[in-house]
Design a protein around this motif. Structure first.
Motif, short mmCIF file in Angstrom:
data_model
loop_
_atom_site.label_atom_id
_atom_site.label_comp_id
_atom_site.label_asym_id
_atom_site.label_seq_id
_atom_site.Cartn_x
_atom_site.Cartn_y
_atom_site.Cartn_z
N ASP A 91 1.20 11.03 -11.51
CA ASP A 91 0.53 12.27 -11.91
C ASP A 91 1.41 13.07 -12.88
N LYS A 92 2.71 12.93 -12.78
CA LYS A 92 3.66 13.66 -13.63
C LYS A 92 3.80 13.03 -15.01
N TYR A 93 3.51 11.74 -15.14
CA TYR A 93 3.83 11.03 -16.36
C TYR A 93 2.61 10.54 -17.16
N LYS A 133 -4.96 5.45 -17.19
CA LYS A 133 -3.68 4.73 -17.12
C LYS A 133 -2.97 5.01 -15.80
N ARG A 134 -3.15 6.21 -15.29
CA ARG A 134 -2.55 6.57 -14.01
C ARG A 134 -3.10 5.69 -12.89
N HIS A 135 -4.38 5.40 -12.92
CA HIS A 135 -5.00 4.62 -11.85
C HIS A 135 -4.71 3.13 -11.96
N ILE A 136 -4.47 2.66 -13.15
CA ILE A 136 -4.16 1.24 -13.33
C ILE A 136 -2.91 0.85 -12.56
N PHE A 137 -1.89 1.69 -12.62
CA PHE A 137 -0.61 1.33 -12.00
C PHE A 137 -0.69 1.25 -10.48
N TRP A 138 -1.37 2.18 -9.82
CA TRP A 138 -1.41 2.09 -8.36
C TRP A 138 -2.31 0.97 -7.89
N ILE A 139 -3.35 0.65 -8.65
CA ILE A 139 -4.21 -0.47 -8.28
C ILE A 139 -3.44 -1.79 -8.44
N LEU A 140 -2.72 -1.92 -9.55
CA LEU A 140 -1.90 -3.12 -9.74
C LEU A 140 -0.83 -3.25 -8.65
N THR A 141 -0.28 -2.12 -8.22
CA THR A 141 0.77 -2.17 -7.21
C THR A 141 0.24 -2.67 -5.88
N ILE A 142 -1.00 -2.36 -5.55
CA ILE A 142 -1.57 -2.87 -4.30
C ILE A 142 -1.61 -4.39 -4.31
N PHE A 143 -1.96 -4.99 -5.45
CA PHE A 143 -2.12 -6.44 -5.50
C PHE A 143 -0.85 -7.19 -5.88
N GLN A 203 7.44 1.71 -17.72
CA GLN A 203 6.52 2.53 -18.48
C GLN A 203 6.82 4.01 -18.30
N ARG A 204 7.22 4.39 -17.11
CA ARG A 204 7.55 5.78 -16.84
C ARG A 204 8.76 6.22 -17.64
N LYS A 205 9.74 5.32 -17.75
CA LYS A 205 10.94 5.63 -18.53
C LYS A 205 10.60 5.80 -20.00
N ILE A 206 9.67 4.99 -20.52
CA ILE A 206 9.26 5.09 -21.92
C ILE A 206 8.54 6.41 -22.16
N GLN A 207 7.75 6.88 -21.20
CA GLN A 207 6.96 8.10 -21.36
C GLN A 207 7.82 9.36 -21.35
N LYS A 208 9.01 9.31 -20.76
CA LYS A 208 9.87 10.51 -20.69
C LYS A 208 10.27 11.00 -22.01
N ILE A 249 0.83 -1.21 0.00
CA ILE A 249 0.00 0.00 0.00
C ILE A 249 0.87 1.25 0.00
N VAL A 250 1.97 1.25 0.75
CA VAL A 250 2.87 2.41 0.76
C VAL A 250 3.47 2.62 -0.63
N ILE A 251 3.88 1.55 -1.29
CA ILE A 251 4.40 1.66 -2.65
C ILE A 251 3.32 2.19 -3.59
N ALA A 252 2.09 1.72 -3.43
CA ALA A 252 0.98 2.16 -4.28
C ALA A 252 0.69 3.64 -4.10
N ILE A 253 0.79 4.14 -2.88
CA ILE A 253 0.59 5.57 -2.64
C ILE A 253 1.65 6.38 -3.35
N TRP A 254 2.90 5.93 -3.29
CA TRP A 254 3.97 6.63 -3.99
C TRP A 254 3.73 6.61 -5.50
N VAL A 255 3.34 5.46 -6.03
CA VAL A 255 3.05 5.35 -7.47
C VAL A 255 1.92 6.28 -7.86
#
Length: 71
Positions: free
Chosen positions: A37-39, A44-54, A66-71, A26-32
């Motif tokens: 929000d920047k990338y 798509k933003r919400h998919i990553f933090w939901i996946l991180t929880i599970f 994915q973040r590196k690709i978006q830069k 959950i802590v990792i998901a909050i950081w994600v």
């Protein structure tokens, strides 16, 4: 109640370890959530933090790639 209840509680099922690991996810998901929000925008933003929880660190690695690709 009190100590009598504590003596009768069975922690052999590793409930504490599961709670600690889930809290870490959950802590990792909050950081994600706040970092994405920047990338990314919208859904798509919400998919990553939901996946991180599970999925935890596996989803974190996917997010970082994915973040590196978006830069």
């Amino acid at each position: 109640m009190g100590w009598g209840l504590a003596r009768n509680t069975d922690f052999s099922g590793h409930q504490i370890e599961i709670a600690v690991i889930f809290t870490f996810f959950i802590v990792i998901a909050i950081w994600v959530y706040y970092d994405s929000d920047k990338y990314f925008i919208r859904f798509k933003r919400h998919i990553f933090w939901i996946l991180t929880i599970f999925m935890g660190p596996i989803a974190l690695l996917i997010y970082l790639m994915q973040r590196k690709i978006q830069k």
